[in-house]
Write a protein that holds these residues in place. Sequence first.
Motif, PDB file in Angstrom:
ATOM      1  N   GLU A 139       3.600  30.998  19.576  1.00  0.00           N
ATOM      2  CA  GLU A 139       2.864  32.064  20.260  1.00  0.00           C
ATOM      3  C   GLU A 139       1.887  32.733  19.301  1.00  0.00           C
ATOM      4  O   GLU A 139       2.186  32.942  18.126  1.00  0.00           O
ATOM      5  CB  GLU A 139       3.845  33.109  20.806  1.00  0.00           C
ATOM      6  CG  GLU A 139       3.167  34.202  21.634  1.00  0.00           C
ATOM      7  CD  GLU A 139       4.166  35.180  22.244  1.00  0.00           C
ATOM      8  OE1 GLU A 139       3.720  36.203  22.792  1.00  0.00           O
ATOM      9  OE2 GLU A 139       5.386  34.915  22.163  1.00  0.00           O
ATOM     10  N   LYS A 140       0.712  33.099  19.807  1.00  0.00           N
ATOM     11  CA  LYS A 140      -0.309  33.783  19.023  1.00  0.00           C
ATOM     12  C   LYS A 140      -0.525  35.174  19.596  1.00  0.00           C
ATOM     13  O   LYS A 140      -0.406  35.386  20.801  1.00  0.00           O
ATOM     14  CB  LYS A 140      -1.619  32.997  19.032  1.00  0.00           C
ATOM     15  CG  LYS A 140      -1.507  31.579  18.494  1.00  0.00           C
ATOM     16  CD  LYS A 140      -2.851  30.868  18.531  1.00  0.00           C
ATOM     17  CE  LYS A 140      -2.720  29.412  18.101  1.00  0.00           C
ATOM     18  NZ  LYS A 140      -2.227  29.271  16.727  1.00  0.00           N
ATOM     19  N   THR A 141      -0.846  36.121  18.736  1.00  0.00           N
ATOM     20  CA  THR A 141      -1.037  37.502  19.185  1.00  0.00           C
ATOM     21  C   THR A 141      -2.501  37.900  19.283  1.00  0.00           C
ATOM     22  O   THR A 141      -2.835  38.847  19.992  1.00  0.00           O
ATOM     23  CB  THR A 141      -0.346  38.488  18.220  1.00  0.00           C
ATOM     24  OG1 THR A 141      -0.999  38.426  16.953  1.00  0.00           O
ATOM     25  CG2 THR A 141       1.133  38.142  18.063  1.00  0.00           C
TER      26      THR A 141
ATOM     27  N   LEU B  83       8.342  37.047  19.053  1.00  0.00           N
ATOM     28  CA  LEU B  83       7.392  36.030  19.527  1.00  0.00           C
ATOM     29  C   LEU B  83       8.110  34.706  19.782  1.00  0.00           C
ATOM     30  O   LEU B  83       9.056  34.337  19.084  1.00  0.00           O
ATOM     31  CB  LEU B  83       6.284  35.817  18.499  1.00  0.00           C
ATOM     32  CG  LEU B  83       5.332  36.989  18.213  1.00  0.00           C
ATOM     33  CD1 LEU B  83       4.265  36.562  17.210  1.00  0.00           C
ATOM     34  CD2 LEU B  83       4.691  37.502  19.492  1.00  0.00           C
TER      35      LEU B  83
ATOM     36  N   GLU C 291      -3.951  39.367  16.986  1.00  0.00           N
ATOM     37  CA  GLU C 291      -4.072  40.547  16.119  1.00  0.00           C
ATOM     38  C   GLU C 291      -4.191  40.122  14.666  1.00  0.00           C
ATOM     39  O   GLU C 291      -3.393  39.329  14.172  1.00  0.00           O
ATOM     40  CB  GLU C 291      -2.859  41.455  16.282  1.00  0.00           C
ATOM     41  CG  GLU C 291      -2.925  42.698  15.385  1.00  0.00           C
ATOM     42  CD  GLU C 291      -1.682  43.567  15.485  1.00  0.00           C
ATOM     43  OE1 GLU C 291      -1.619  44.581  14.761  1.00  0.00           O
ATOM     44  OE2 GLU C 291      -0.773  43.229  16.276  1.00  0.00           O
TER      45      GLU C 291
ATOM     46  N   LEU D 129       8.192  34.430  12.532  1.00  0.00           N
ATOM     47  CA  LEU D 129       7.043  35.326  12.511  1.00  0.00           C
ATOM     48  C   LEU D 129       6.224  35.064  11.258  1.00  0.00           C
ATOM     49  O   LEU D 129       6.760  35.035  10.151  1.00  0.00           O
ATOM     50  CB  LEU D 129       7.512  36.784  12.537  1.00  0.00           C
ATOM     51  CG  LEU D 129       6.413  37.844  12.629  1.00  0.00           C
ATOM     52  CD1 LEU D 129       5.656  37.747  13.949  1.00  0.00           C
ATOM     53  CD2 LEU D 129       7.009  39.242  12.454  1.00  0.00           C
TER      54      LEU D 129
ATOM     55  N   ARG E 183       6.526  45.240  15.678  1.00  0.00           N
ATOM     56  CA  ARG E 183       5.651  45.004  16.831  1.00  0.00           C
ATOM     57  C   ARG E 183       5.800  43.601  17.404  1.00  0.00           C
ATOM     58  O   ARG E 183       5.681  43.396  18.611  1.00  0.00           O
ATOM     59  CB  ARG E 183       4.185  45.223  16.439  1.00  0.00           C
ATOM     60  CG  ARG E 183       3.820  46.650  16.118  1.00  0.00           C
ATOM     61  CD  ARG E 183       2.318  46.882  16.233  1.00  0.00           C
ATOM     62  NE  ARG E 183       1.528  46.011  15.384  1.00  0.00           N
ATOM     63  CZ  ARG E 183       1.179  46.293  14.135  1.00  0.00           C
ATOM     64  NH1 ARG E 183       1.602  47.425  13.587  1.00  0.00           N
ATOM     65  NH2 ARG E 183       0.439  45.465  13.425  1.00  0.00           N
ATOM     66  N   HIS E 184       6.045  42.633  16.537  1.00  0.00           N
ATOM     67  CA  HIS E 184       5.946  41.242  16.972  1.00  0.00           C
ATOM     68  C   HIS E 184       7.184  40.412  16.612  1.00  0.00           C
ATOM     69  O   HIS E 184       7.099  39.192  16.517  1.00  0.00           O
ATOM     70  CB  HIS E 184       4.716  40.585  16.352  1.00  0.00           C
ATOM     71  CG  HIS E 184       3.430  41.281  16.671  1.00  0.00           C
ATOM     72  ND1 HIS E 184       2.926  41.372  17.942  1.00  0.00           N
ATOM     73  CD2 HIS E 184       2.545  41.938  15.856  1.00  0.00           C
ATOM     74  CE1 HIS E 184       1.784  42.045  17.927  1.00  0.00           C
ATOM     75  NE2 HIS E 184       1.531  42.402  16.673  1.00  0.00           N
TER      76      HIS E 184
ATOM     77  N   GLU F 294      -4.145  36.206  11.253  1.00  0.00           N
ATOM     78  CA  GLU F 294      -3.609  36.486  12.579  1.00  0.00           C
ATOM     79  C   GLU F 294      -2.086  36.408  12.559  1.00  0.00           C
ATOM     80  O   GLU F 294      -1.498  35.528  11.926  1.00  0.00           O
ATOM     81  CB  GLU F 294      -4.152  35.475  13.591  1.00  0.00           C
ATOM     82  CG  GLU F 294      -3.661  35.726  15.015  1.00  0.00           C
ATOM     83  CD  GLU F 294      -4.101  34.655  15.999  1.00  0.00           C
ATOM     84  OE1 GLU F 294      -3.740  34.766  17.184  1.00  0.00           O
ATOM     85  OE2 GLU F 294      -4.811  33.717  15.574  1.00  0.00           O
ATOM     86  N   VAL F 295      -1.448  37.310  13.301  1.00  0.00           N
ATOM     87  CA  VAL F 295       0.003  37.289  13.451  1.00  0.00           C
ATOM     88  C   VAL F 295       0.364  36.259  14.519  1.00  0.00           C
ATOM     89  O   VAL F 295      -0.113  36.335  15.658  1.00  0.00           O
ATOM     90  CB  VAL F 295       0.536  38.671  13.848  1.00  0.00           C
ATOM     91  CG1 VAL F 295       2.067  38.629  14.004  1.00  0.00           C
ATOM     92  CG2 VAL F 295       0.137  39.729  12.836  1.00  0.00           C
ATOM     93  N   ILE F 296       1.198  35.304  14.141  1.00  0.00           N
ATOM     94  CA  ILE F 296       1.603  34.231  15.043  1.00  0.00           C
ATOM     95  C   ILE F 296       3.087  33.946  14.832  1.00  0.00           C
ATOM     96  O   ILE F 296       3.730  34.536  13.953  1.00  0.00           O
ATOM     97  CB  ILE F 296       0.797  32.938  14.794  1.00  0.00           C
ATOM     98  CG1 ILE F 296       1.129  32.373  13.398  1.00  0.00           C
ATOM     99  CG2 ILE F 296      -0.699  33.177  14.929  1.00  0.00           C
ATOM    100  CD1 ILE F 296       0.603  30.968  13.170  1.00  0.00           C
TER     101      ILE F 296
END
Length: 499
Positions: free
Chosen positions: A61-63, A57, A65, A136, A53-54, A127-129
Amino acid sequence: MTEEPLPSEPTEAEVSEQMAVRLEKRNRVLAEGGEAYPVGVPVTDTIGAVRARHGNLAPDEKTGETVSLAGRVVHQRITGKLVFAALQAGDGDRIQVMLSLAEVGQESLDRWKELVDLGDLVQATGEVIASRRGELSVLVRDWAMAAKALRPLPNLHAELSEETRVRSRYLDLIVRDRARETVRARATVVASLRSTFTRHGFLELETPMLQVQHGGASARPFTTHSNAFDTELYLRIAPELYLKRAAVGGLERIFEINRNFRNEGADSTHSPEFAMLEAYQAYSDYNGIADLTQELVQEAARAVAGSTVVTWADGTEYDLGGEWARIGMYESLSEAVGEEITPETPLERLERLAADVEIEIDHPLRGKWVEELWEHHVKPGLTAPTFVRDFPVDTSPLVRDHRSRTGVVEKWDLYVRGFELATGYSELIDPVIQRERFVEQARLAAGGDPEAMRVDEDFLRALEHGMPPTGGMGMGIDRLLMAVTGLGIRETILFPLVK
């Protein structure tokens, strides 16, 4: 991200010292009311799913999520207010987790630093960042121990010895991508075989592994004892005779994938315990079953490699495509030795040919001498997939006599990469001839041949009810993996038998 240094092969003393430290950490977790081995931890996503999904990035960058992941700590770097660690999932996917003083607080940060070692299984929520370097990451808010590792991991940057890989496959799976890929390839091959059989209307059966009488192949069996029945039993050397019983019962297209056991030597192509495929098709013969076998192997290659051209572990490409050659055993041997060899060639002449090339053969059957001479002269030159056809009758007690040639049977062996991958027959269904063959095998057994079969009265009784003309084949699953991966048999078996 840098990692803690690890020795390539820690000594027993070093392992014991590290285990003592890790055991103390385990005890501390328990003493403080925590769980070193909880019944479960909250997990919302796999590492692979988050990467899917990520994975693109931009740096910093922050998602927005929040996810909960779990994995094995395989790298970590600790600074004053930050911890960077890599979590590895069982399939090898990795993700970085970042613990900062500002996000988790002093107590949680200190607990990680004091309690978490390389090899521990850890759950992390955050959080995913993407990090400043664009990696990632999960910015951890909470974490928990999923399982405390008491033994240290081997050095992830050093090659495991073959002995370690085989004896400690769990470490091999943690450390090596190739080990995990081989397990997945094996599962893919077996699924492909089942899919091809299903497409052709075959049923999958299960037959006994404990048998009151061994048979179905020429091999030395393992024996055991049943306390309940107070009788000697055998681990099966082949499922053939039970599958043929099922064919007598009217199951016309059948196969089985399961374990066989042969009390024989172990080398790069043989294991005492191995996975075997056997299949039988009514109203077919050894020609039709050869066509099916070629399709099975080629479809398995496509499933693993996307093509019938497979790439082996050493980088060599091998082509399993096209129509495979079909050669006669006697014809190819005759060409190799420069004179005609037939089923009528006297044993004395075969003995002289063996002596000329210093082959020692100790066997009363003339056909065995032909096969040994063929293996010496012809087998080494087989590189492309090849069906070798029409074997001596006296070495093939379960195979139908050739329809137009005396002294041979309708049998082939398939050679791939220079080793035997599969064998196929026009099955012997005449119960009178089958009894004669069994009696001859019993005579050999009485003379001391440990691989000879015995008279199986129950199987003969089944044949006497009538079995349709049938083509049958057997193929080693481990060897099929060898053909598509280029690995040795101890690499294709997940947990091979070792001393």
